[in-house]
Design an enzyme around this catalytic site. Structure first.
Site, PDB file in Angstrom:
ATOM      1  N   CYS A   1      -0.795   3.725  -6.444  1.00  0.00           N
ATOM      2  CA  CYS A   1      -1.766   3.174  -5.490  1.00  0.00           C
ATOM      3  C   CYS A   1      -2.018   1.774  -6.013  1.00  0.00           C
ATOM      4  CB  CYS A   1      -3.058   3.990  -5.483  1.00  0.00           C
ATOM      5  SG  CYS A   1      -4.435   3.157  -4.647  1.00  0.00           S
TER       6      CYS A   1
ATOM      7  N   THR B   1      -0.009   4.334   0.385  1.00  0.00           N
ATOM      8  CA  THR B   1      -0.421   5.298   1.399  1.00  0.00           C
ATOM      9  C   THR B   1       0.189   4.922   2.754  1.00  0.00           C
ATOM     10  OG1 THR B   1      -2.469   5.477   0.123  1.00  0.00           O
ATOM     11  CG2 THR B   1      -2.459   6.470   2.311  1.00  0.00           C
TER      12      THR B   1
ATOM     13  N   CYS C   1       0.868  -1.172   0.000  1.00  0.00           N
ATOM     14  CA  CYS C   1       0.000   0.000   0.000  1.00  0.00           C
ATOM     15  C   CYS C   1       0.907   1.223   0.000  1.00  0.00           C
ATOM     16  CB  CYS C   1      -0.858  -0.037   1.265  1.00  0.00           C
ATOM     17  SG  CYS C   1      -1.873   1.432   1.505  1.00  0.00           S
TER      18      CYS C   1
HETATM   19  N1  DGL Z   1      -3.978   0.609  -2.130  1.00  0.00           N
HETATM   20  C1  DGL Z   1      -3.559   1.683  -1.347  1.00  0.00           C
HETATM   21  C2  DGL Z   1      -2.386   2.441  -1.896  1.00  0.00           C
HETATM   22  O1  DGL Z   1      -1.546   1.833  -2.543  1.00  0.00           O
HETATM   23  C3  DGL Z   1      -4.567   2.454  -0.552  1.00  0.00           C
HETATM   24  C4  DGL Z   1      -5.776   2.974  -1.207  1.00  0.00           C
HETATM   25  C5  DGL Z   1      -6.700   3.597  -0.185  1.00  0.00           C
HETATM   26  O2  DGL Z   1      -7.031   2.916   0.776  1.00  0.00           O
HETATM   27  O3  DGL Z   1      -7.051   4.777  -0.348  1.00  0.00           O
HETATM   28  O4  DGL Z   1      -2.229   3.616  -1.675  1.00  0.00           O
END
Ligand code: DGL
Length: 283
Positions: free
Chosen positions: A206, A72, A70
């Site tokens: 993301c 984030t 992830c």
């Molecule tokens: N899949 C995640 C990322 O790579 C998080 C997306 C989210 O929860 O907003 O940032």
């Protein structure tokens, strides 16, 4: 031990899929924090707290190594957790646990340089020759992690980030490609207008967006190279495991998929890259 893979939802499965390919015998536990997804509109402290809680769940399940699949969580929480929480937690557990992220391998892939390499700063102006577009959640965009870390290493690369506030939530909710395509097109048009021309390369920053990589490919000029986070992360994990024999990835081929949200089948789009429908069990 098992390797834990963590994301707010189904996006991290794009990375997990590559990890499973790369380490077919290893034991894996995937955790989706769907009760709290999406993370991308949340504040920094919340993201740190949720990421810590996810890691603890995976360590409690017997994982010694957790990969934050992830952007984030990796961009906002990882350094904080490694510096301020993990050393004490490790001592309390009495075993060598660690957390790895997805940003470092992506930046290595984007710059063609190892993470340890920091460019010597020259006083004179460096021409930006290579324009890199990053599509990410609002939290990742606001952190400027890609701009900062790439600029430390390659001053000839200009990074432009485009926040996509609605995409992760829609993908998580199982939106159809027809509903997602115009939104992707809108973000590609917006960043192209800001740059003043099409980008030379792009990062789907993301992991949810990797599920709809085809829509990004269709919206970007034909042949725009996409830096592939799942491949970069799988290679980085292989190098890490080689350097750290204290972490043994197991050999039972365990596959568990946990969610803090509602257990059950995941959106049909997931099956398109996973190769089969996937169901999560309650964490
Ligand atoms: N899949 C995640 C990322 O790579 C998080 C997306 C989210 O929860 O907003 O940032």
């Amino acid at each position: 031990m098992s390797i834990g893979v963590f994301d707010s939802g189904v996006g991290g499965l794009t990375v997990h899929h590559k990890l499973v390919d790369r380490f077919p015998d290893a034991d894996f536990i995937y955790l989706a924090d769907q009760a709290n997804a999406p993370y991308g509109g949340r504040g920094g402290e919340e993201i740190v707290d949720l990421t810590r809680a996810g890691c603890i769940r995976l360590f409690d399940q017997g994982c010694d190594l957790v990969v934050l699949a992830c952007n984030t969580a990796s961009g906002i929480a990882l350094r904080r957790l490694q510096q301020t929480w993990l050393p004490g937690y490790r001592r309390a557990l009495g075993r060598p646990v660690n957390i790895l992220g997805i940003i470092v391998p992506t930046i290595e892939a984007a710059t063609g340089l190892p993470w340890e390499h920091e460019a010597e700063r020259r006083g004179d102006k460096v021409e930006k020759l290579d324009v890199l577009a990053v599509f990410s959640t609002p939290a990742t965009t606001a952190s400027r992690v890609y701009e900062i870390e790439i600029d430390k290493r390659r001053q000839d690369v200009a990074v432009f980030s485009e926040p996509c506030p609605e995409l992760a939530r829609m993908i998580e909710a199982g939106a159809a490609a027809e509903a997602l395509a115009p939104i992707v097109q809108g973000h590609v048009t917006a960043i192209t207008q800001r740059i003043g021309r099409a980008p030379d390369r792009a990062i789907l920053g993301c992991t949810h967006y990797e599920i709809i990589a085809d829509l990004f490919r269709a919206a970007l000029p034909p042949g725009t190279p996409l830096i592939h986070q799942p491949d970069a992360t799988a290679e980085a994990l292989a190098r890490y495991l080689e350097r750290h024999p204290e972490f043994d990835a197991g050999d039972g081929g365990l596959r568990r998929f946990l969610t803090t949200g509602n257990p059950g089948p995941q959106p049909p789009l997931v099956a398109t890259f996973w190769g089969a429908p996937l169901s999560f069990e309650a964490a």
